[in-house]
Design a protein around this motif. Structure first.
Motif, short mmCIF file in Angstrom:
data_model
loop_
_atom_site.label_atom_id
_atom_site.label_comp_id
_atom_site.label_asym_id
_atom_site.label_seq_id
_atom_site.Cartn_x
_atom_site.Cartn_y
_atom_site.Cartn_z
N THR A 239 38.94 -2.62 33.27
CA THR A 239 40.00 -2.34 34.24
C THR A 239 39.59 -2.81 35.64
OG1 THR A 239 39.17 -0.13 34.78
CG2 THR A 239 40.66 -0.32 32.90
N ASP A 244 47.89 -3.14 38.22
CA ASP A 244 47.74 -1.75 38.64
C ASP A 244 46.60 -1.59 39.64
OD1 ASP A 244 48.14 -2.04 35.53
OD2 ASP A 244 49.31 -0.28 36.11
N PRO A 248 45.19 3.38 38.36
CA PRO A 248 44.85 4.28 37.25
C PRO A 248 43.76 5.30 37.60
CG PRO A 248 45.11 2.05 36.45
CD PRO A 248 45.15 1.96 37.96
N ALA A 254 47.56 9.65 36.06
CA ALA A 254 47.79 8.20 36.13
C ALA A 254 46.88 7.48 35.14
CB ALA A 254 47.54 7.70 37.55
N PHE A 255 45.65 7.93 35.03
CA PHE A 255 44.74 7.27 34.10
C PHE A 255 45.14 7.51 32.65
CE2 PHE A 255 41.13 6.98 31.28
CZ PHE A 255 40.69 5.70 31.58
N PHE A 258 47.94 5.22 31.85
CA PHE A 258 47.45 3.84 31.74
C PHE A 258 46.70 3.64 30.42
CE2 PHE A 258 43.94 0.85 32.28
CZ PHE A 258 44.57 -0.28 32.79
#
Length: 300
Positions: A239, A244, A248, A254-255, A258
């Motif tokens: 990542t 994004d 994330p 949010a993570f 994702f």
């Protein structure tokens, strides 16, 4: 599908000034693997401290017990398979069989001309990458290797006693194009992507997911061509490069969102960069640790 969470620790701190502590904390937080870049310098870190991947990973092997270790990624830009194979066998031994080699074609960054040669074209990088991976595979599985290629050669190169992991330590092959994906299908125990470079630059998160789905489908096609089940390969997402970017790591929710979207694409491992303030990888360390400790439970 079971998902693993790993981290990537950039080698920019002196070992006794935060370097050691990060690797120890990574194991305490339960990360599956802690990787580092195998570069001579990298982007915005070029004017500051930067340490070698192999000594760093060797030191990390001595202060950890269960967490896997690896490179994301090694490239032919400044490595030769013959001496590097000896270092890899040593790393695998020191770590007790916990080492994974992330390997890629390399790019046009600072490493690409550090040895004084002209910048390789994309085609030449791909040609070298294919030979690099093939020869490393031989060196890590055979006791003695002689080889004469277009870019690399070996004369009775001996690698006793070989890897702790058999038949050799695992390769995680970074690839997005057809030639690299065929290498991943043939030699990889895992495939690595950072997303589609073009979409990462100007696209949306939704476009990124679609592009990565396309990459995964092409990997499956490459596996089918040689009669291999694509399910045999782990799929690793590094990542920090998709559209994004750092979002994330903005919150646990949010993570989880994702990671869940990418698990649906077949990914088995998500790798997050250890937070570095004032860099592209800046993040709240408390949120980062919360993600490390709680995200997988929520995804289950």
């Amino acid at each position: 599908m079971k998902l693993r969470l790993s981290t990537l620790i950039l080698p920019y701190r002196r070992w006794n000034e935060g370097g050691r502590a990060a690797w120890q904390r990574a194991e305490e937080l339960g990360f599956h693997t802690a990787y580092t870049y195998d570069h001579l310098s990298w982007r915005s870190f070029r004017e500051g401290p930067w340490f070698g991947a192999v000594p760093t990973l060797t030191a990390a092997a001595g202060i950890t017990r269960h967490m896997r270790l690896g490179t994301l990624v090694t490239s032919p830009n400044f490595r030769h398979p013959v001496p590097y194979a000896k270092e890899l066998i040593s790393l695998d031994d020191v770590s007790g069989g916990r080492f994974t080699l992330g390997v890629g074609a390399g790019g046009s960054g600072f490493d690409a001309t550090a040895l004084g040669h002209e910048l390789w074209t994309p085609r030449e990088r791909a040609d070298r990458f294919g030979e690099f991976v093939q020869l490393l595979d031989q060196l890590l599985t055979e006791d003695s290797v002689s080889y004469e290629g277009d870019f690399y050669s070996a004369h009775e190169a001996r690698n006793l006693p070989g890897c702790v992991q058999r038949p050799r330590l695992p390769f995680a092959v970074a690839a997005t194009g057809p030639r690299g994906l065929r290498l991943a299908a043939r030699y990889g125990q895992a495939w690595v992507t950072t997303g589609d470079p073009k979409v990462n630059e100007n696209g949306t998160p939704e476009q990124s997911v679609q592009a990565i789905r396309g990459q995964a489908e092409k990997l499956a096609d490459a596996c089918a061509e040689i009669g291999r089940d694509v399910a045999e390969l782990d799929k690793i997402l590094l990542t920090g490069f998709t559209p994004d970017r750092g979002r994330p790591l903005g919150s646990l929710d949010a993570f989880v969102d994702f990671a869940g979207r990418h698990r649906e694409l077949g990914f088995t491992e998500i790798v997050v960069h250890w937070p570095i303030s004032g860099s592209d990888f800046a993040a709240d360390e408390k949120v980062f640790e919360q993600i490390a400790m709680e995200a997988l439970a929520q995804l289950r």
